[in-house]
Scaffold this motif. Structure first.
Motif, short mmCIF file in Angstrom:
data_model
loop_
_atom_site.label_atom_id
_atom_site.label_comp_id
_atom_site.label_asym_id
_atom_site.label_seq_id
_atom_site.Cartn_x
_atom_site.Cartn_y
_atom_site.Cartn_z
N VAL A 1 1.22 -0.87 -0.34
CA VAL A 1 -0.01 -0.01 0.41
C VAL A 1 0.51 0.82 0.06
O VAL A 1 0.86 2.17 -0.44
N ARG A 2 1.77 1.13 0.40
CA ARG A 2 3.03 2.27 0.90
C ARG A 2 3.57 2.62 -0.42
O ARG A 2 3.67 3.71 -1.05
N ARG A 3 4.12 1.29 -1.50
CA ARG A 3 4.82 2.17 -2.33
C ARG A 3 3.55 2.06 -3.54
O ARG A 3 3.65 2.88 -4.31
N ALA A 4 2.69 1.90 -4.00
CA ALA A 4 1.59 2.24 -4.34
C ALA A 4 1.02 3.70 -3.71
O ALA A 4 1.10 4.74 -5.01
N SER A 5 1.41 4.30 -2.61
CA SER A 5 0.51 5.44 -2.29
C SER A 5 1.95 6.37 -3.59
O SER A 5 1.75 7.34 -3.85
N LEU B 1 1.87 6.30 -6.56
CA LEU B 1 0.59 7.64 -6.93
C LEU B 1 0.81 8.94 -7.10
O LEU B 1 0.58 9.90 -7.82
N ALA B 2 1.13 8.95 -5.77
CA ALA B 2 2.10 10.26 -5.04
C ALA B 2 2.94 11.23 -6.41
O ALA B 2 2.99 12.23 -7.02
N PHE B 3 3.93 10.31 -7.00
CA PHE B 3 4.91 10.80 -7.86
C PHE B 3 4.07 10.63 -9.19
O PHE B 3 5.00 12.12 -10.18
N ALA C 1 12.38 8.46 -6.02
CA ALA C 1 11.57 8.94 -5.54
C ALA C 1 11.25 8.30 -4.29
O ALA C 1 11.15 8.28 -2.59
N PHE C 2 10.40 7.01 -3.68
CA PHE C 2 10.60 6.02 -2.38
C PHE C 2 12.34 6.22 -1.48
O PHE C 2 11.35 6.21 -0.49
N ARG C 3 13.25 6.07 -2.08
CA ARG C 3 14.45 5.93 -1.51
C ARG C 3 14.37 6.87 -0.51
O ARG C 3 14.70 7.47 0.67
N LEU C 4 14.34 8.49 -1.07
CA LEU C 4 14.28 9.54 -0.65
C LEU C 4 13.40 10.62 -0.53
O LEU C 4 13.64 11.46 0.51
N CYS C 5 12.16 10.56 -0.41
CA CYS C 5 11.31 11.16 -0.95
C CYS C 5 9.71 10.74 -0.30
O CYS C 5 9.13 10.93 0.12
N SER C 6 9.71 9.41 0.29
CA SER C 6 8.84 8.40 1.12
C SER C 6 8.55 8.93 2.27
O SER C 6 6.80 9.08 2.60
N ALA C 7 8.27 9.78 2.82
CA ALA C 7 8.14 10.60 4.28
C ALA C 7 7.26 11.52 3.77
O ALA C 7 6.59 12.13 5.00
N GLU C 8 7.37 12.47 2.38
CA GLU C 8 6.99 13.06 2.22
C GLU C 8 5.56 13.06 1.50
O GLU C 8 4.32 14.15 1.48
#
Length: 96
Positions: free
Chosen positions: A14-18, A21-23, A50-57
């Motif tokens: 779910v987090r990866r899909a989010s 989708l956000a990107f 984006a997953f590696r560096l910015c997932s917290a955003e």
């Protein structure tokens, strides 16, 4: 598979899909503005970064975009190349 393990796998999916989708939404929003526009190639090349560096955003699209710019030095070489190329093309178009 235990219930806890299944829950963790589902949560990651779910987090990866989010993030994806956000990107994608960031790409869509940026491509329709006068500012920097990401190409489909940039989206493909930069999703991992984006997953590696910015997932917290997530899910804040402007913050994801700012994070990618801020962490440019940590981007993969492929991502940097396509982003730089897209940025140069965008600047040329704006100058015309």
């Amino acid at each position: 598979m235990t219930t806890v393990l299944k829950s963790q796998v589902l949560e990651r999916a779910v987090r990866r899909a989010s993030v994806t989708l956000a990107f994608a939404a960031a790409v869509s929003v940026l491509s329709s503005t006068v500012s920097f526009a990401f190409s489909a190639e940039a989206q493909q090349m930069c999703s991992g970064d984006a997953f590696r560096l910015c997932s917290a955003e997530i899910p804040n699209i402007p913050r994801i975009t700012a994070c990618m710019v801020k962490n440019r030095s940590q981007l993969s070489s492929g991502c940097r190349v396509v982003l730089d190329r897209d940025l140069a093309a965008q600047r040329r178009a704006a100058a015309e």
